[in-house]
Structure formats: C-alpha cells, structure tokens
Design a protein around this motif. Structure first.
Motif, PDB file in Angstrom:
ATOM      1  N   ASN A  29       1.646 -28.131  17.883  1.00  0.00           N
ATOM      2  CA  ASN A  29       2.509 -29.277  18.161  1.00  0.00           C
ATOM      3  C   ASN A  29       3.894 -28.897  18.934  1.00  0.00           C
ATOM      4  O   ASN A  29       4.413 -29.545  19.740  1.00  0.00           O
ATOM      5  CB  ASN A  29       2.927 -30.047  16.716  1.00  0.00           C
TER       6      ASN A  29
ATOM      7  N   GLY B   8       4.178 -28.828  22.398  1.00  0.00           N
ATOM      8  CA  GLY B   8       4.005 -30.043  23.198  1.00  0.00           C
ATOM      9  C   GLY B   8       5.398 -30.670  24.101  1.00  0.00           C
ATOM     10  O   GLY B   8       5.499 -31.662  24.660  1.00  0.00           O
ATOM     11  N   ASN B   9       6.322 -29.605  24.156  1.00  0.00           N
ATOM     12  CA  ASN B   9       7.498 -30.045  24.775  1.00  0.00           C
ATOM     13  C   ASN B   9       7.432 -30.014  26.441  1.00  0.00           C
ATOM     14  O   ASN B   9       7.210 -29.024  26.852  1.00  0.00           O
ATOM     15  CB  ASN B   9       8.531 -28.900  24.482  1.00  0.00           C
ATOM     16  N   ILE B  10       7.355 -31.142  26.710  1.00  0.00           N
ATOM     17  CA  ILE B  10       7.053 -31.130  28.413  1.00  0.00           C
ATOM     18  C   ILE B  10       8.467 -30.877  28.899  1.00  0.00           C
ATOM     19  O   ILE B  10       9.525 -31.427  28.465  1.00  0.00           O
ATOM     20  CB  ILE B  10       6.615 -32.445  28.625  1.00  0.00           C
TER      21      ILE B  10
ATOM     22  N   GLU C 148      11.620 -31.032  31.112  1.00  0.00           N
ATOM     23  CA  GLU C 148      12.523 -32.203  31.479  1.00  0.00           C
ATOM     24  C   GLU C 148      12.131 -32.675  32.786  1.00  0.00           C
ATOM     25  O   GLU C 148      11.945 -32.124  33.915  1.00  0.00           O
ATOM     26  CB  GLU C 148      13.721 -31.862  31.481  1.00  0.00           C
ATOM     27  N   THR C 149      11.438 -33.998  32.732  1.00  0.00           N
ATOM     28  CA  THR C 149      11.132 -34.502  33.880  1.00  0.00           C
ATOM     29  C   THR C 149      12.370 -35.529  34.466  1.00  0.00           C
ATOM     30  O   THR C 149      12.729 -36.206  33.761  1.00  0.00           O
ATOM     31  CB  THR C 149       9.895 -35.361  33.397  1.00  0.00           C
TER      32      THR C 149
ATOM     33  N   SER D 260      14.062 -38.246  35.716  1.00  0.00           N
ATOM     34  CA  SER D 260      14.005 -39.539  35.306  1.00  0.00           C
ATOM     35  C   SER D 260      13.942 -40.599  36.652  1.00  0.00           C
ATOM     36  O   SER D 260      13.309 -41.649  36.558  1.00  0.00           O
ATOM     37  CB  SER D 260      15.001 -40.091  34.393  1.00  0.00           C
ATOM     38  N   THR D 261      14.545 -40.204  37.501  1.00  0.00           N
ATOM     39  CA  THR D 261      14.261 -41.053  38.722  1.00  0.00           C
ATOM     40  C   THR D 261      13.281 -40.560  39.844  1.00  0.00           C
ATOM     41  O   THR D 261      13.166 -39.256  40.018  1.00  0.00           O
ATOM     42  CB  THR D 261      15.791 -41.013  39.696  1.00  0.00           C
ATOM     43  N   PRO D 262      12.525 -41.461  40.256  1.00  0.00           N
ATOM     44  CA  PRO D 262      11.367 -41.069  41.119  1.00  0.00           C
ATOM     45  C   PRO D 262      11.944 -40.281  42.362  1.00  0.00           C
ATOM     46  O   PRO D 262      13.194 -40.807  42.903  1.00  0.00           O
ATOM     47  CB  PRO D 262      10.420 -41.998  41.324  1.00  0.00           C
TER      48      PRO D 262
ATOM     49  N   LYS E 112      16.651 -51.854  42.345  1.00  0.00           N
ATOM     50  CA  LYS E 112      17.160 -50.524  42.721  1.00  0.00           C
ATOM     51  C   LYS E 112      17.521 -50.712  43.996  1.00  0.00           C
ATOM     52  O   LYS E 112      18.578 -49.919  44.670  1.00  0.00           O
ATOM     53  CB  LYS E 112      16.108 -49.298  42.541  1.00  0.00           C
TER      54      LYS E 112
END
Lengths: 241, 329, 391
Positions: free
Chosen positions: B33, B36-38, B40-41, B43-45, B124
């Motif tokens: 478990n 499971g740290n993805i 850092e994505t 946040s803005t596309p 936006k």
C-alpha cells in the motif's frame, strides 16, 4: 566388450534382491564373492542360480549402479569401473550399456516411441534426431511393433512391453547388454521369442549379452553359463563363510 | 543399499522449497500500500499554446484592443455579424463551440452579451476585461418588470454596458488584456508591453482631446437617443438624459410630447445618436434648437474603420457641431 | 529442456490429477486475491482521485462528507456556499478552481452542475457528441448512457431532491449533448450540466412560456382577460429549454449569491496550497478539506477491517499449502521406482530434481493462470454487485 573380474566382494546387511523389490528375506544379510570371471567380447552369457543368489546384485555391480567393497579388478572393455568417478560411471551406463529389466520399467506417461527415445533425453547422444527416429522405426520393425509406435505403453501386452524395453536398451547400439530376468513376467511362448529376439539383436550390433535368469530352458545357444550359487554365501547365525 | 534413497534428501528440500515459495507468495501482500504514492501530478493540464493563439471577443472594441496588443501573436476575432448588436446577439451552436475552444475569450463585463447567461464557456479561458473596475459600473435606473408565480412582480436591473466609450475605461480593459496575454505567453511580454504602451498613448490623446472639446459642456444638459452613453457622459461630466429612439425611426406625437416635457427641465442643445436620425426627426429636433450628432458606439466594426478611427470621427462630428453652435448662438 | 519435456508429459498424461491440484491451488488463492484486487483497485481509484483534486472548499461541517461529495458525488450535498467564494478564491491568484453544484439528480444519477473546466481538469473526453453548449444541455457518463440506454439527442429529466415539495421548481428536461468516454471513476456514473442549468432547477433562473403568441389550448388556461392570461397547473409538468424559449431564460439577483455545494481547488504549487490553507484557516463560513488526508483517513478504517480478513486468508492459504506439500511429497515417494529407473538408464542425479521442479513450475503457472481467470470472473461478479455501493 569383454568383462574381466578379479576378487570382487560385496556384502550387504539386507537382501541381495532388494533392488528388485521382490525380496525373499528382507532382513537376511548376504555376501557375494566372485574370485574370477572373464566374458569375451560379443559373446552371449547367462547367469543362473536360485532366487536371491545375488545375480541381480552382480549385474548392478557390472553396470556401476552398485560399488563393491573390495575388488582387484572390475574391467569392462578397456575401462576399470572400480576407479571411475560416479559421473563417468553414469555416462558409461548411458552410452555403452543397454539395460533390460524383468518389470520392463517403462514410463507409463510416455508412448512407445517416447519410451524408446528416453535414454536420449537423459544424456547426450552422438546420433542426430533423424538417425534416432530411423533407428526407432527399424527396431520396432524388428520386434514387430511398427504399427504401435504411438500407443501408450499401458495398452500393450506384457510381451509387447518387454519388446519395447529391449528396443530402448538397444537404441544407442550399446556394446554390452545386461538383461535381468527379461522373461520373468512372460508366458512360455513369449519367453522364447523375447530371448531369441534379444540374442539376434545383440548379434546384429555385435554387443556382449549378459542375461540373468533362473529359467534353464532359455540357456540353449548361450556361449557360457555361470551358476551364481558358487559366488553366493548366506550368513547363517554366527557362522561365517 | 546405497542407491535406494538417492532422491530422498532432494525430495525433502524440494518440499520445503514449495512451502516457502508459496508462503512467501502470500506474505508479499503486505506493505504494498505504501508504494501507492503516485508522484506529484501537475494540477493544471499543460498549456502548450499554438501560435498564433486564438482569441474570441464579445464585441468589436475588445477585438481591436486585443489585436493591437497581441499583434501577429494572436488571431483575434468577434464572430458576430456587423449588423446585429453584440449585446443582444445569440451565437449559433457552432459559434458557441468556437468560443469554448478558444485559447482566450474576452468579455466586456457589466452583464454585456446576454448570451453568456445561456451558453457554457470554460471559466479558465475567460477574461472579464471590465472586472477590475466593477465598482464603477453604472447601475441602470430603467428596468424591465414582469411577473410569474407566487412571488409577484419583479424587476430586472442591470448595468450600462458601453464601457469602451470612456477612453479611460478602454485603457483599463486593454491593461487587463495585456497582463493576461503576458501570463499566457510570458516570452512575448515585451512585445505586448510595447504594443500596449502605443495603444495607451493613442487612447490618452483621444481622451485629452475629448476633454478639451467638452470642457465647456460640463454639467450642461445633453440628450441621448438611447441610453448607451452613460460612461461617456460620466467621463466628460455631461448632464445626460436618454430617450428610446431608434436611428431612422419616425416618431409619433407622443414621443415629441415626451421630449418637450423633458426639454422643459432639461434644455439640451445636442442629442447624441448612434446613427443618422430620420430626416423628419432631425428637422423636428432642429425646430426645438437641438442639434443631432452621430456618435457611433462602435460595438461592431463599420465600414472598415477601426475603433480609434471611429472615435476620432465621433470627435470630429462633435467638434464640428459644437463649433458651429458657438458661431451661431 | 528434457526435464521440462518429461514433466510436461507427466502433467498432461495425468490430467485429472494435475487438474485437481491446479484447481485446489487456484481456489485457495483466488478469494484473497480477488479481495485484494477489489480493495486495492478501490483504494487506488480513491487515492488517485484525491491526489488529482488537492483541496475542496465547502461549507463548514463534516470534512469527510464534503470530500466524498465533491470527489465522488456520493454523500448528500452539504449545506451550500455562495458563488462569490469562487471569485474570492481566484482573487488570491494561487491556483484555479472549479465550482460544483451537485444537489439534484437525474434518473437516480447525481446531476453535477459545473463549468467546462471540470472536463479539462479531470482529463475527461467526449466519446460521442460534444460538451454542453447552452442552458438545458447535459453530458452523461459512459455508464449512465449504458444503463439508461441513452444517446446523444435524447432527453433526460432532472429532478429536484424532494418529490413532495410542491413549491419547488419543476423538473428540468435536459437535452443530452454528449457522452463521456469511460474513465473508470465516479464520472462514469454522473450527469453533468452547466452550473446555470442546475441553478434553473434551484429556481434561481427561469424562462417564460409564451402563452400569448402561440395558440393556447383551452385546458391550459385558468382565466383569460384582455391583459392577463393565468395558466393552471397543467401548463407544464416540467421545464424544457428549447431554441425558441432559450432567450427568455434569465437569472435573478446577483450571481455571487447563487449557491454551490463545493469548489474544487487546484493550487499552482505547494506554496500556493499552504498559503490558501492559511487564508481559510479559522473561516467561519467555509472550510477547506485536503482530499488526500480525508481519503487516507477513511481508508485507514476500511483497511483495519480488511486486516482481519487478511489474517483469515493467510491461515487458510497456509493450511492449503501444507496439504499441497504433503500431497506432492507422497506422490514423489510413490514415484521412487520411476526415478530409480531414470537413474539406472543413465540420468544425472540432478535430472529428477529438475523434472520435479519443472512439474512444480507447471503446476504453479497453471494455478496462476486459473487463479487469474477465476479471480477475474469473481472480480467481475463482485464489482457489478458492488457498483452501486462503492464509490
């Protein structure tokens, strides 16, 4: 390939027939002693003697499966088995010996052809795959099982199974064929047929044949017969031989 | 016999191996478990803008400001037709989708372009160019009233929308456009600054000229054929009152009565018109001592003139009319 | 290779024996594996969504409810905040925000009022049709389309929360403008419309049915005078926004006062995040909940319960493995004669070991495949059973 034995002794605290799983007296200690034996190359021999007289043990000693406690010489062809490391013994067995057993020892999960080719699966052989396949066809033809090449061995009669076992023993043209009671489980007609077959095939590839049997009817045509009771001594209570 | 149990020790260890492998297999459930740290994505596309960027506006003045500031870096347009008022224009579905897909949509603010209430645009991509001076939007006093349901009558009030007729407000709108463009294309911000500066100079010049021209008219009564000059009037401190007359439209006697009533307390000498009034109307006005002056509101582009050209034409017409009036008082 | 050959021959010859062993192993492993699969999938999707939505602004109260509402549209909408909060948030220029108004439903699926930014932020794409364009348009999740057998151009009735609320706004007949591609998350099971469309349901915006210009069926009018037509209750059982009445729709009051149930916040960076948290600390009218923390907290409880099942399964698997080991050991003992033969014919000592290992590997591979198949089947059954109860 000739066989040359001098002063071989092998003793065991259990039955001499233990390897055959048909022991007559499991707990009886025994001693086998062969002072001298000479078998010439390409000849056919028989060992006779009552059950439990150590014939099988003798075969196993010659095959290098068992090792004697003392022995001046145990020579097969040019090789002295007595001093051979176990790896070479195994190679010797795989490449120079053909073994036929009383209970055939075929693998039930292989068909006729696969059983015959089994030795090539266990160690490298000098023959190519096509040569081996041809040899299988030839051998099956000789033993009259050509059309049963792909049969599961469990579907064969006992005589047929022994013929398959003989094909397996002869596949790699061994120089020495050791047969341990090859007809022991067969009916009288099959017995003679199998024996003749074995001798014919050995003659064809000029290999030395050594048959262990207690069936005197099969001794006809053998170059020599050795009675094993001479070499065998059972230790009686407190009495040493 | 030696050979009998050749394989027994192997069998034993193989058994142990089987047990160990399988048990290890189940044990490995644990601790997964924490893996499971993805990472850092963002946040803005990612905003990978293709040049020239696509800007859509809700009227012509914003199109003008934006294209002056962005130059070649943006493809700026207002998709509405020249002959319909952008304030009441409704885009087709295709037009609306164009707005949705634009890199930037410039809004006027003050509730301008009513279609915005009925269509969906991404927040936006929107820039409300008038938002920064929201406090100065003029609340309209005239209202539309209707009734439905148990709540009884209610009133729609709104803001005056022609923000761009006050050059100072136009400057603020242009400023908002510049800073947004610089944020979108930071590498081109120098170009934007330069273009913006030039535009501001021209607007300031227009403003000072208008100020000079109208200096004498401060608090003087003026009339407007339509309530669209609120910001203009406020900027130059005209005492402005409006009727609801359309250019080219003939007037009935009640309309003239209404005007005469207004004139009693509001003796205006000029009336601002979005377009030429009907001849009868013009002569009727002149009979009453009122000079009609066309002051285009430029919400769409007319005759290929740009915003500044149109404003200078407005200025010239005003100047001519005021000067003529001075000579023949 | 030869060892593997013999192992394969043995394996296929004794099919029933091999099959039974394989099945035993597969059955032993598939239940815990499926449970793990489901829970980890469940956990991953929860965590992933929480990670992709760093913070949520909403009314004060249970922060877990707020998070679950904003991320999964599951819990009842918390009390509302005003739209001006979005402008307030953006005035900080620390990120951007996506407002949500998810108070109503459409045929049992949550109706989420939002802006088009929601789709770009979530990376949702349209598989059919387009995103909503005008008032009354909606976009439906893939599963909604599937379950309700709806297509682009069909209409979908959105209902206000309380059927018995006579004074409430009429249901709104929405036009399906597009269908979203499957995303494997809660968006698949939601209906999306523009905020303004959902505000119409809330009674903030409305249109006018033109009773004057079109001929009015007699049964619709209650009384008619020169100046007034009063419509009776049969006028319309629902509101529908069409091209012809679109222009009549309008909103009352200041947009800043319009309601939202939550605002998703996407701060520009860690610093912006910290600053925003600081600015909203101690706010009495709103709260910011950090989604990942809330979801981790929730999962913590779920997984403490799962540990008990894990222990149970571990014991079960352990016992099964001991049985398997015993079975194999006995079978190998029975095959001693076969191994002796191989030795006598000339096989190296290691050959039999290789062969047995190969058999074991075959058993494990077959069991793994069967386990996977069984687990997939179980997973399929379980997830369709749990579809409605798990987010």
């Amino acid at each position: 390939m000739e066989i040359h034995i001098r002063n071989l002794e092998f003793s065991f605290s259990g039955s001499p027939s233990a390897g055959k799983r048909e022991a007559i007296s499991e707990s009886t200690p025994f001693r086998l002693s062969i002072p001298k034996m000479e078998l010439t190359s390409g000849s056919h021999h028989a060992w006779v003697g009552p059950s439990g007289s150590g014939k099988t043990t003798g075969l196993r000693l010659i095959a290098g499966i068992l090792q004697p406690q003392t022995c001046d010489s145990l020579r097969i062809g040019s090789q002295e088995l007595n001093q051979m490391p176990s790896r070479e013994l195994r190679l010797f067995r795989a490449q120079r010996l053909g073994l036929v057993f009383q209970d055939f020892k075929l693998l039930e999960y292989l068909n006729v052809e696969e059983n015959i080719l089994l030795p090539t699966r266990l160690s490298k052989s000098k023959y190519s795959v096509s040569e081996l396949r041809e040899r299988v066809v030839h051998l099956l033809d000789r033993v009259g099982l050509k059309n049963k090449k792909h049969r599961p061995v469990t579907q064969l009669s006992q005589g047929e199974q022994q013929r398959v076992a003989i094909c397996r023993a002869l596949l790699l043209r061994p120089q020495l064929v050791l047969a341990d009671e090859p007809t022991g489980n067969l009916d009288p007609t099959s017995k003679t047929r199998i024996m003749n077959l074995l001798r014919q095939e050995c003659s064809e590839i000029k290999s030395t044949l050594l048959v262990v049997t207690h069936d005197h009817a099969l001794l006809e045509g053998m170059d020599s017969v050795t009675d094993f009771s001479d070499f065998y001594a059972q230790r009686q209570e407190g009495k040493s031989i | 016999m030696k050979s009998k149990n050749t394989f027994s020790p192997y069998l034993h260890s193989l058994g142990v191996l089987v047990t160990a492998t399988l048990l290890a297999g189940c044990g490995s459930d644990k601790n997964e478990n924490s893996a499971g740290n993805i990472s850092e994505t963002s946040s803005t596309p990612s905003q990978s803008l293709e040049l020239p960027i696509k800007i859509l506006t809700v009227n012509y003045p914003l199109e003008f400001f934006a294209s002056r500031i962005a130059g070649e870096l943006a493809d700026v347009s207002y998709p509405g037709t020249a002959n319909s008022d952008p304030a009441y224009w409704t885009p087709s579905t295709e037009d609306a989708q164009q707005y949705q897909q634009a890199d930037l949509v410039l809004l006027n603010g003050a509730g301008y372009a009513q279609w915005l209430d009925k269509f969906s645009l991404p927040r936006k991509n929107q820039l409300n160019t008038g938002a920064a001076f929201r406090e100065q939007w003029i609340q309209e006093t005239e209202s539309v009233t209707h009734s439905h349901g148990p709540d009884g009558e209610h009133t729609h009030t709104g803001f005056a929308t022609t923000l761009w007729l006050d050059p100072m407000q136009a400057i603020q709108q242009a400023g908002a456009i510049r800073s947004t463009l610089s944020r979108m294309l930071p590498e081109s911000s120098r170009t934007f600054d330069q273009n913006h500066r030039e535009l501001i100079e021209e607007l300031n010049h227009l403003d000072s000229e208008l100020g000079n021209l109208l200096a004498e008219q401060i608090n003087e009564p003026w009339l407007a054929s339509h309530p669209v000059y609120q910001y203009f009037g406020r900027r130059y401190e005209l005492n402005l009152r409006s009727v609801h007359w359309e250019p080219g439209q003939e007037l009935g006697s009640s309309d003239w009565e209404e005007l005469d009533q207004i004139l009693e307390e509001h003796p205006a000498k000029w009336m601002l018109w979005e377009g030429e009034p009907a001849e009868t109307v013009a002569s009727g006005l002149k009979d009453r001592g009122i000079t009609p002056v066309v002051f285009e509101i430029i919400s769409t582009q007319s005759d290929g003139k740009d915003y500044l050209e149109s404003m200078w034409e407005n200025f010239n017409r005003l100047q001519t009319s005021i000067n003529k009036n001075k000579k023949s008082p | 290779m030869n060892a593997l050959y013999l192992a394969w021959k043995y394996w296929t010859h004794y099919r029933f024996r091999s099959g039974t062993l394989t099945l035993c192993l597969a059955l032993t492993f598939c239940a815990p594996l499926t449970l793990k699969w489901i829970t980890s999938g469940f956990e991953k999707s929860l965590i992933r969504r929480a990670e992709l939505t760093p913070m949520v602004l909403g009314s004060p109260g249970s922060s877990i409810d707020l998070t679950l509402h904003a991320l999964y549209f599951q819990t009842q909408a918390p009390s509302e905040i005003s739209y001006s909060e979005v402008d307030a948030l953006e005035s900080h220029q620390l990120g951007y925000s996506v407002p949500l108004f998810a108070k109503y439903q459409a045929r049992g699926f949550p109706l989420v009022g939002t802006t088009l930014d929601y789709f770009s932020q979530r990376g949702l794409s349209i598989t059919k049709g387009a995103l909503f364009v005008t008032l009354g348009d909606c976009v439906i999740g893939a599963e909604v389309a599937d379950e309700l057998q709806l297509n682009v151009g069909d209409s979908l009735l959105a209902t206000t929360e309380n059927v018995f609320d006579i004074a409430g706004a009429y249901p709104l007949k929405m036009k399906i403008r597009g269908i979203l591609s499957t995303s494997g998350g809660p968006d698949d099971r939601a209906v999306f419309a523009d905020l303004k469309t959902t505000w119409i349901l809330d009674g903030i915006g409305h249109g006018h049915q033109d009773l004057e210009s079109s001929p009015v069926p007699e049964n619709l009018t209650f009384s008619q005078s020169q100046t007034q037509i009063v419509a009776n209750a049969a006028l319309n059982q629902y509101t529908e926004i069409t091209e012809s009445n679109l222009d009549s729709f309008h909103f009352h009051g200041d947009m800043g006062d319009y309601p939202l149930t939550a605002v998703l916040i996407f701060p520009d960076n860690q610093k912006s995040r910290a600053l925003l948290l600081g600015r909203y600390e101690g706010s009495e009218t709103t709260q910011i909940s950090i989604c990942l923390e809330e979801v981790r907290g929730l999962l913590g409880m779920v997984f403490r319960a799962k540990q008990f099942f894990d222990l149970n399964h571990a014991l079960f698997v352990g016992v099964s493995i001991l049985f398997l080991t015993l079975t194999l050991a006995l079978s190998w003992k029975l095959r001693q004669k076969e191994f002796d033969t191989l030795h006598q014919i000339g096989s190296p000592g290691s050959f039999v070991i290789k062969m047995l290992v190969a058999e074991l590997v075959l058993l494990l591979i077959a069991s793994a495949v069967l386990t996977a198949l069984l687990s997939a089947a179980l997973y399929g059954i379980a997830s369709s059973l749990l579809k409605n109860s798990i987010f």
